[in-house]
Design a protein around this motif. Structure first.
Motif, PDB file in Angstrom:
ATOM      1  N   ARG A   6       0.817  -1.220   0.000  1.00 59.83           N
ATOM      2  CA  ARG A   6       0.000   0.000   0.000  1.00 59.83           C
ATOM      3  C   ARG A   6       0.845   1.262   0.000  1.00 59.83           C
ATOM      4  O   ARG A   6       0.321   2.358   0.159  1.00 59.83           O
ATOM      5  N   TYR A   8       3.373   3.922  -1.936  1.00 56.97           N
ATOM      6  CA  TYR A   8       3.748   4.426  -3.247  1.00 56.97           C
ATOM      7  C   TYR A   8       4.849   5.456  -3.052  1.00 56.97           C
ATOM      8  O   TYR A   8       4.648   6.461  -2.375  1.00 56.97           O
ATOM      9  N   GLN A  22      -1.427   4.191   1.369  1.00 55.45           N
ATOM     10  CA  GLN A  22      -2.874   4.082   1.233  1.00 55.45           C
ATOM     11  C   GLN A  22      -3.449   3.490   2.507  1.00 55.45           C
ATOM     12  O   GLN A  22      -2.995   2.447   2.973  1.00 55.45           O
ATOM     13  N   GLY A  26      -8.289   7.183   2.512  1.00 59.51           N
ATOM     14  CA  GLY A  26      -7.364   8.102   1.858  1.00 59.51           C
ATOM     15  C   GLY A  26      -5.925   7.646   1.967  1.00 59.51           C
ATOM     16  O   GLY A  26      -5.633   6.463   1.883  1.00 59.51           O
ATOM     17  N   TYR A  27      -5.038   8.628   2.173  1.00 53.79           N
ATOM     18  CA  TYR A  27      -3.627   8.274   2.264  1.00 53.79           C
ATOM     19  C   TYR A  27      -2.891   9.198   3.228  1.00 53.79           C
ATOM     20  O   TYR A  27      -3.332  10.312   3.518  1.00 53.79           O
ATOM     21  N   GLU A  47      -1.808  11.105  -7.391  1.00 56.80           N
ATOM     22  CA  GLU A  47      -3.261  11.051  -7.608  1.00 56.80           C
ATOM     23  C   GLU A  47      -3.654  10.029  -8.666  1.00 56.80           C
ATOM     24  O   GLU A  47      -4.800   9.622  -8.723  1.00 56.80           O
ATOM     25  N   GLN A  48      -2.697   9.608  -9.498  1.00 57.29           N
ATOM     26  CA  GLN A  48      -2.969   8.557 -10.480  1.00 57.29           C
ATOM     27  C   GLN A  48      -2.935   7.165  -9.848  1.00 57.29           C
ATOM     28  O   GLN A  48      -3.363   6.195 -10.464  1.00 57.29           O
ATOM     29  N   HIS A  49      -2.402   7.086  -8.618  1.00 59.65           N
ATOM     30  CA  HIS A  49      -2.201   5.780  -7.989  1.00 59.65           C
ATOM     31  C   HIS A  49      -2.939   5.590  -6.676  1.00 59.65           C
ATOM     32  O   HIS A  49      -3.373   4.480  -6.383  1.00 59.65           O
ATOM     33  N   VAL A  50      -3.032   6.636  -5.868  1.00 63.07           N
ATOM     34  CA  VAL A  50      -3.699   6.508  -4.569  1.00 63.07           C
ATOM     35  C   VAL A  50      -5.121   7.039  -4.682  1.00 63.07           C
ATOM     36  O   VAL A  50      -5.414   7.887  -5.515  1.00 63.07           O
ATOM     37  N   SER A  51      -5.996   6.524  -3.849  1.00 59.79           N
ATOM     38  CA  SER A  51      -7.374   7.003  -3.881  1.00 59.79           C
ATOM     39  C   SER A  51      -7.723   7.660  -2.554  1.00 59.79           C
ATOM     40  O   SER A  51      -7.086   7.411  -1.533  1.00 59.79           O
ATOM     41  N   GLY A  52      -8.719   8.493  -2.594  1.00 58.34           N
ATOM     42  CA  GLY A  52      -9.162   9.186  -1.399  1.00 58.34           C
ATOM     43  C   GLY A  52      -8.362  10.446  -1.145  1.00 58.34           C
ATOM     44  O   GLY A  52      -7.492  10.838  -1.913  1.00 58.34           O
TER      45      GLY A  52
END
Length: 84
Positions: A6, A8, A22, A26-27, A47-52
């Motif tokens: 998780r 990045y 992650q 969120g992160y 922002e292309q890889h983590v969500s929230g």
């Protein structure tokens, strides 16, 4: 961007690396890069890889190459964890 589980890691954006972990909802960001422009590039890539949403900023230490990208990540109410 390198991923392990998780985590990045933003590598080769500047002389220091930043890591996003992650978590639920969120992160958490560890360090922000050496400048607002590097921080913005790192944020766009993350922002292309983590969500929230960004939930917390953690500064490992206060050297400028680890904290000056903060403006690209700053949001009202997002805590910053750092040494005194």
């Amino acid at each position: 961007m390198e991923r392990v589980g998780r985590a990045y890691c933003a590598i080769d954006f500047a002389m220091s690396n930043c890591t996003a972990v992650q978590v639920e909802g969120g992160y958490v960001l560890v360090d922000t890069g050496p400048s607002p422009s590097a921080g913005a590039a790192i944020r766009a890539a993350l922002e292309q890889h983590v969500s929230g949403a960004l939930l917390t900023n953690v500064y490992t230490h206060a050297h400028t190459d680890h904290i000056l990208g903060a403006a690209a990540f700053w949001r009202p109410g997002v805590p910053i964890i750092a040494q005194e």
